[in-house]
Design an enzyme around this catalytic site. Sequence first.
Site, PDB file in Angstrom:
ATOM      1  N   HIS A 186      50.539  21.943  43.015  1.00  0.00           N
ATOM      2  CA  HIS A 186      50.867  23.139  43.800  1.00  0.00           C
ATOM      3  C   HIS A 186      51.081  24.347  42.887  1.00  0.00           C
ATOM      4  CE1 HIS A 186      51.316  20.980  47.684  1.00  0.00           C
ATOM      5  NE2 HIS A 186      51.733  19.998  46.912  1.00  0.00           N
ATOM      6  N   SER A 231      36.857  45.438  30.493  1.00  0.00           N
ATOM      7  CA  SER A 231      37.193  46.297  31.620  1.00  0.00           C
ATOM      8  C   SER A 231      36.718  47.715  31.340  1.00  0.00           C
ATOM      9  CB  SER A 231      38.704  46.296  31.860  1.00  0.00           C
ATOM     10  OG  SER A 231      39.088  47.347  32.716  1.00  0.00           O
TER      11      SER A 231
END
Length: 395
Positions: free
Chosen positions: A103, A226
């Site tokens: 999880h 980026s």
Amino acid sequence: AAKAINTATQTLEVDFEHLKVGIENDGFPVIELVRQLREHLAHDEAANFVHFGATTQDILDTARVLQLRVALELMVQNLERLIVGFARLARQHQHTLMAGRTHTQQALPITFGFKVASWLAPLIRHHERWQELEPRLMVVQFGGAVGTLAALGNRGFDVLSSLATELALNLPLMPWHTQRDNMAELAGWLAMLTGSLGKIAQDVLLLAQSEIAELRESSDISRGGSSTMPQKSNPIVSEFILTAARMNTNLLSAVHQAMLHEHERGTHGMQLEWLTLGQMIGLTSGALQKTVFLSENLVVNEAKMLENIKASNGLMLSEALSFALIAHMSKTQAKKLSTQITREAIASNRHLIDVAKEQVSAKMDWDALTEANHLGSSDVFVSRVLSAAERIKRA
């Protein structure tokens, strides 16, 4: 006639402009192509035997199978290369300690070799599935108008068998114009394969997050840049793989829809299959190539893996502590006490074992309660996967 037709195909210059018009008028390229070939043989009686006994779908399906044979051979080579790459990585990091997560939260310790083995095992099964699928997929299509080869009298099956031999394809039980299960099975294999690749990519994405920093896609820091943030090195390879996987799951349903043909020859199912299966092949091929890149370039930050384990303050040992306490008390009591110790360790931001030493009066082997000693059968499982990968490599 066959000899003359074969010679003519070597010299035919296809008029693609007329072929485009033919596709627009008829929906398929075969009719116009056959017309051009017959015209090329206009002064030879062999022209009467061009496309003799066949139907458009015979040509298109057989051509598709021949295309698939070439494309899938290349893809399976990449799959085998990927298996070799991940086997090497799993062997190299069989004892590299890291946090196992459930999880998305730290759960129990594992090794990075164990994680890679969990990536590798499905790829081995996909290779096995391909070996089972290939003979069913690589079959000739030749049935004439409704699949009975009636135009060839009682020699239809003989011609079908000879055609299969000539093309090195397998014989079907019968012509399969409206039986599209083999193509759907291929689509399922493609979707499952990219699904497994997508799972790998998602793991890499998560482990490459700045806060975790246990993996990088490659040592080339210029990759994934980026436009505005110089510090970024985006995991763009994994993003592509994951996108391909999600696309293929959507396209798979369309291929299943394309199974719904009417009677002995369908209306739109074949066209739907064309539109989707080609995309799935392209996406799977690209995803395989990208994952091969990961298997051969992945940077493993062992120090950061160890740092993240230490930062957990021993919380991944709560299960080990609980089982160790069972030797001195009931399972219910052990569970209650280990839960109490864990909660206090979290609240006080102290190491789990330090808190346990204060609260457990029984004589315990505290030195044995380490992450490296709570790996269970990890080594066995990794070795089993590596043995299976080695068998593929030898084959």
